[in-house]
Design a protein around this motif. Sequence first.
Motif, PDB file in Angstrom:
ATOM      1  N   ASN A 229       0.855  -1.182   0.000  1.00 17.47           N
ATOM      2  CA  ASN A 229       0.000   0.000   0.000  1.00 17.47           C
ATOM      3  C   ASN A 229       0.894   1.235   0.000  1.00 17.47           C
ATOM      4  O   ASN A 229       1.760   1.389   0.863  1.00 17.47           O
ATOM      5  N   CYS A 230       0.674   2.116  -0.964  1.00 18.11           N
ATOM      6  CA  CYS A 230       1.534   3.299  -1.048  1.00 18.11           C
ATOM      7  C   CYS A 230       0.969   4.486  -0.274  1.00 18.11           C
ATOM      8  O   CYS A 230       1.494   5.597  -0.389  1.00 18.11           O
ATOM      9  N   ARG A 231      -0.087   4.277   0.505  1.00 11.02           N
ATOM     10  CA  ARG A 231      -0.584   5.348   1.373  1.00 11.02           C
ATOM     11  C   ARG A 231       0.047   5.232   2.764  1.00 11.02           C
ATOM     12  O   ARG A 231       0.303   4.125   3.250  1.00 11.02           O
ATOM     13  N   ASP A 232       0.270   6.355   3.383  1.00  7.37           N
ATOM     14  CA  ASP A 232       0.685   6.366   4.778  1.00  7.37           C
ATOM     15  C   ASP A 232      -0.506   5.920   5.619  1.00  7.37           C
ATOM     16  O   ASP A 232      -1.611   6.441   5.469  1.00  7.37           O
ATOM     17  N   LEU A 233      -0.300   4.963   6.501  1.00 10.03           N
ATOM     18  CA  LEU A 233      -1.410   4.388   7.258  1.00 10.03           C
ATOM     19  C   LEU A 233      -2.038   5.389   8.222  1.00 10.03           C
ATOM     20  O   LEU A 233      -3.217   5.259   8.572  1.00 10.03           O
ATOM     21  N   VAL A 234      -1.293   6.397   8.635  1.00 11.15           N
ATOM     22  CA  VAL A 234      -1.811   7.391   9.580  1.00 11.15           C
ATOM     23  C   VAL A 234      -2.473   8.550   8.852  1.00 11.15           C
ATOM     24  O   VAL A 234      -3.622   8.913   9.112  1.00 11.15           O
ATOM     25  N   ALA A 258      -0.437  -4.102  -6.252  1.00  9.50           N
ATOM     26  CA  ALA A 258      -0.134  -2.684  -6.058  1.00  9.50           C
ATOM     27  C   ALA A 258      -1.392  -2.016  -5.521  1.00  9.50           C
ATOM     28  O   ALA A 258      -2.435  -2.023  -6.171  1.00  9.50           O
ATOM     29  N   GLU A 259      -1.279  -1.428  -4.330  1.00  5.60           N
ATOM     30  CA  GLU A 259      -2.460  -0.862  -3.671  1.00  5.60           C
ATOM     31  C   GLU A 259      -2.380   0.651  -3.571  1.00  5.60           C
ATOM     32  O   GLU A 259      -1.396   1.205  -3.086  1.00  5.60           O
TER      33      GLU A 259
END
Length: 319
Positions: A229-234, A258-259
């Motif tokens: 996942n290329c998003r920051d989890l926070v 690829a997320e």
Amino acid sequence: RATDGCSHVIHLAAIVGGIANFHQLPYTLTDVNSSLYNGVIGAAIEAGIERFVYVSSSMVFENAEIFPTPEEYIWKCPLPRSAYGFSKLAGEYWVRAASEEDPARRARSYADAGAAAVSVLTEPSRFDGSLTHLEQAAAAIASAGVPAMRKDFLVDPYQVLEARAAGAGGVLLILRMLPRDALERLLDAALEQGLFVLLEAFDDADVEAAMALIGPRRVADDSLLLGVNCRDLVTLQVVPGRLEAMADRLPAWIPRVAESGLASPDDAARLAACGYDLALVGSALMTGGEPRELAGAMLAAARGALGHQPRRIRPAERG
């Protein structure tokens, strides 16, 4: 009819001078607003409108306690003091109620475009999801042989059983959320139910944790998927370059996903060329006006980059 031949409807629900007129004829205009909401929304649904935009009034926030007020606060904000604001808030609820019917139709559009699976958010407090949405989507695409995946912050095997009962064919597990023993219980519960599992990683440590989980559980089919996942989890912001940087850290024997962060056919082609077998696309499809066309174009671009048909995800067996 005004909606004939249209794909999009924008309903301007507030006009200059509306508040003054409302104070003069509150009951009459409340009836007019209510019938208008229902009439426009009903016509849009009947005509198969792909996107309905409701332009409301800031008066729905007249009793807000947070400034500046984010749009999603509308569902938690204290009720407006004025009848005018309350009538506009009613319109928001009419539109939201109408959109409750959308998960099934949207899921079918993805399946028709060739999606290997359809991810359904079920987290209610932050992402406005529900198990009902999952159940509707899963039922809508079952005949096409396309599984639905529960996307949520899963922490207990009971949630896996909930997903299976709602018709899901798979679940997503966030590797960094839980200790290994808890992840093992979730993973084993999913495999026992015949579900596929997307293990979601954010960095090298997560990939190592995935390998430790998968090691004794390697299966012949595609029951286990490994995604980045290329998003920051926070912050949920996209981290540029993460997918490309992590591509060669994923073993080739497991389907690689690829997320997030994919917005165009070019993105899909680029990441397929990096070695990803599948892509989990969310925001681009949810916010775009033509989700089926975009999904189809992204699939075609990825297939062109791969030079062959992508992997499919098997649906869970019924029983």
